[in-house]
Design an enzyme around this catalytic site. Structure first.
Site, PDB file in Angstrom:
ATOM      1  N   ARG A  16     -13.169   7.211  11.871  1.00 22.84           N
ATOM      2  CA  ARG A  16     -13.972   8.406  11.830  1.00 22.84           C
ATOM      3  C   ARG A  16     -13.624   9.721  11.755  1.00 22.84           C
ATOM      4  NH1 ARG A  16     -16.272   6.634  17.872  1.00 22.84           N
ATOM      5  NH2 ARG A  16     -17.322   4.637  16.915  1.00 22.84           N
ATOM      6  N   ARG A  89       8.687   4.778  13.574  1.00 21.65           N
ATOM      7  CA  ARG A  89       8.623   3.447  14.253  1.00 21.65           C
ATOM      8  C   ARG A  89      10.029   2.786  14.279  1.00 21.65           C
ATOM      9  NH1 ARG A  89       8.974   2.258   9.036  1.00 21.65           N
ATOM     10  NH2 ARG A  89       9.326   0.216   7.975  1.00 21.65           N
TER      11      ARG A  89
END
Length: 118
Positions: A16, A89
């Site tokens: 979105r 990460r």
């Protein structure tokens, strides 16, 4: 399951935010990192659940539960770090890999003890 739902919701929010409609998986780099982090976590979840189940039954529930909670924490940190930067990460990735290998060891030890020394 709540972790997987959280990760999926983050992908929806990123879609979105950056106006990327399904089935597209490319676009803004932050969306792509969030999408990959969610996919990576989902790919390892069946392995984690299987090892957690076997180690919990055949080795020790308390030790296995502690390893499982640590694994979930490292995957959350992995997801959060990957969403910000690719390098973010790495630390949690290595920690979660070591925890998975630890669960493999616990599961094997429990299975060997159960079937070889009744």
């Amino acid at each position: 399951v709540l972790f997987l739902a959280y990760f999926a919701m983050q992908v929806i929010y990123a879609r979105r935010k950056y106006k990327i409609s399904p089935p597209e998986t490319t676009g803004h780099p932050e969306f792509e990192r969030t999408f990959r982090a969610q996919a990576n976590c989902s790919e390892y979840f069946p392995i984690f659940i299987s090892l957690l189940w076997v180690a919990g039954i055949f080795f020790h529930q308390g030790v296995t539960a502690a390893c499982g909670l640590l694994y979930l924490y490292t995957r959350l940190k992995y997801f959060q770090g990957y969403a910000v930067t690719v390098q973010g990460r790495l630390g949690p990735l290595y920690a979660s890999a070591w925890l998975l290998w630890g669960l493999v060891g616990l599961a094997l030890a429990g299975l060997l003890a159960h079937f070889l020394w009744p």
